[in-house]
Design a protein around this motif. Structure first.
Motif, PDB file in Angstrom:
ATOM      1  N   ILE A 130      -0.980  -6.363  -3.560  1.00 50.58           N
ATOM      2  CA  ILE A 130      -1.626  -6.003  -2.294  1.00 50.58           C
ATOM      3  C   ILE A 130      -1.108  -4.661  -1.786  1.00 50.58           C
ATOM      4  N   GLY A 131       0.202  -4.434  -1.927  1.00 46.47           N
ATOM      5  CA  GLY A 131       0.771  -3.177  -1.470  1.00 46.47           C
ATOM      6  C   GLY A 131       0.449  -1.995  -2.358  1.00 46.47           C
ATOM      7  N   ILE A 160       5.189 -11.555   1.118  1.00 46.89           N
ATOM      8  CA  ILE A 160       4.210 -12.414   0.454  1.00 46.89           C
ATOM      9  C   ILE A 160       4.678 -12.602  -0.989  1.00 46.89           C
ATOM     10  N   THR A 220       4.234  -6.455   2.820  1.00 46.48           N
ATOM     11  CA  THR A 220       3.714  -7.287   1.730  1.00 46.48           C
ATOM     12  C   THR A 220       4.825  -7.880   0.881  1.00 46.48           C
ATOM     13  N   GLY A 276       2.352 -10.059  -3.316  1.00 47.31           N
ATOM     14  CA  GLY A 276       2.508  -8.998  -2.332  1.00 47.31           C
ATOM     15  C   GLY A 276       2.572  -7.626  -2.975  1.00 47.31           C
ATOM     16  N   LEU A 319       3.557  -0.715   4.457  1.00 46.14           N
ATOM     17  CA  LEU A 319       2.772  -1.754   3.781  1.00 46.14           C
ATOM     18  C   LEU A 319       3.598  -2.445   2.705  1.00 46.14           C
TER      19      LEU A 319
END
Length: 367
Positions: free
Chosen positions: A260-261, A253, A250, A257, A246
């Motif tokens: 999110i990770g 991004i 991410t 990111g 992950l």
């Protein structure tokens, strides 16, 4: 009388032929952009796979050049590009499918821990003065059924992506096979509009920028993934390889990111180890990811593509809205494409290009 009519007609033509003011041109340009991007939004299910395929082909396309120099026929060099592109897509697909499968398989084993953690969060929030309904709402994200439903939602989304994946594979073949012919045709067409040197320079900078961007992101993503995975394994967070995958994905991004990770492993750490383990995971990510992804990587990305940090962040939000989640990963190449098509050939757009983050050398070369 005839002369008066003729004179009046000439005056009207001259008045009509006067150039628009800069403000009027800007308003017309903004209106055209709104119409264009609205059309892209309506066609996002068709355009998103094409955009992903185009980026993969751009990354894999240089494989053909040394092969052609060694005397390989065009069709065989194109086949090599297709194989490399398919390998890139296959690796990403396997990583995502494996990570989602491991996460879904883990949920039943943690059902009791999730329930007890949710109850503890309810009590803690109630102790802070929140009403019981508010506390329950705030802790719903730890409910096993809610997490399972979210995981199934992700799985459904992946199935939708798998359907689009078929079109991506087809696009890769067509784009690669047409690559050489497209290069010659595009160079000829753009030369008539912008001039040969300018057209070649714009195309070369764009393709090179896209490749450099993904090389930088893949390099930093691999470093971050290995470090995150090893440290999560050391502190006892389950399935650390999933969170390493992950972190790698991410990393493509920009700017957000990292957050999110971080969220999934932090929540899992709270479930299996309580607040101390959750804080330890947050500290690990802040030390590794903030230093590499927030402080170091943007410098390399800026040097590779020439986009300002503000525009990079805006690109993530904008393209995710326009073409969906894949737009967050493709945000930088798409923004570079817009700049290349609409601004790089315009000598009057130097200010806009400078504000976007383009370097002085590129400005002199492009306009």
């Amino acid at each position: 009388m005839g002369e008066q009519i003729t004179t009046a007609g000439r005056g009207g033509a001259e008045a009509t032929g006067r150039p628009f003011s800069p403000a009027t041109r800007m308003l017309v340009g903004l209106a055209a952009a709104v119409v264009l991007f609205a059309g892209v939004w309506f066609a996002r299910d068709l355009l998103a796979p094409a955009a992903l395929a185009a980026v993969v082909v751009i990354i894999a396309y240089p494989v053909r050049f040394p092969l052609e120099r060694r005397g390989w026929p065009v069709w065989l060099a194109s086949t090599a590009v297709i194989v490399v592109a398919y390998l890139i897509l296959a690796i990403l697909a396997v990583l995502l499918v494996y990570a989602i499968g491991q996460f879904v398989r883990m949920l039943p084993d943690l059902a009791s821990e999730l329930s007890s953690t949710a109850s503890g969060v309810d009590d803690w929030l109630t102790g802070l003065g929140l009403s019981i309904p508010d506390a329950q709402t705030a802790s719903d994200w730890l409910d096993p059924a809610a997490i399972g439903s979210a995981a199934l939602g992700v799985a459904d989304q992946v199935l939708g992506w798998a359907t689009a994946f078929f079109f991506v594979l087809a696009y890769v073949i067509f784009m690669t096979v047409d690559g050489a012919r497209f290069r010659a045709a595009a160079a000829g067409a753009s030369a008539r509009i912008f001039g040969t040197a300018t057209a070649d320079g714009i195309a070369r900078r764009y393709f090179t920028g896209v490749r450099r961007y993904y090389v930088v992101n893949a390099t930093f993503g691999a470093i971050v993934a290995v470090l995150d995975g090893l440290l999560l394994w050391a502190v006892g967070v389950p399935i650390p390889i999933v969170w390493a995958i992950l972190a790698f994905v991410t990393n493509f991004i920009p700017n957000i990111g990292f957050v999110i990770g971080l969220i999934p492993p932090a929540i899992l750490a709270l479930v299996v180890g309580g607040w101390p383990l959750m804080l330890a995971v947050i500290a690990i990510y802040c030390i590794i990811n903030v230093v590499l992804q927030v402080l170091v990587q943007p410098k390399f990305v800026s040097d590779a593509v020439g986009l300002s940090l503000t525009l990079t962040f805006f690109s993530v939000v904008f393209w995710a809205f326009v073409i969906g989640p894949i737009g967050a990963i493709l945000s930088v190449p798409l923004s570079l494409l817009v700049r290349a098509l609409f601004f790089e050939h315009d000598r009057g757009a130097v200010t806009i290009r400078r504000l976007s983050g383009e370097g002085e050398g590129s400005l002199r070369a492009g306009g």
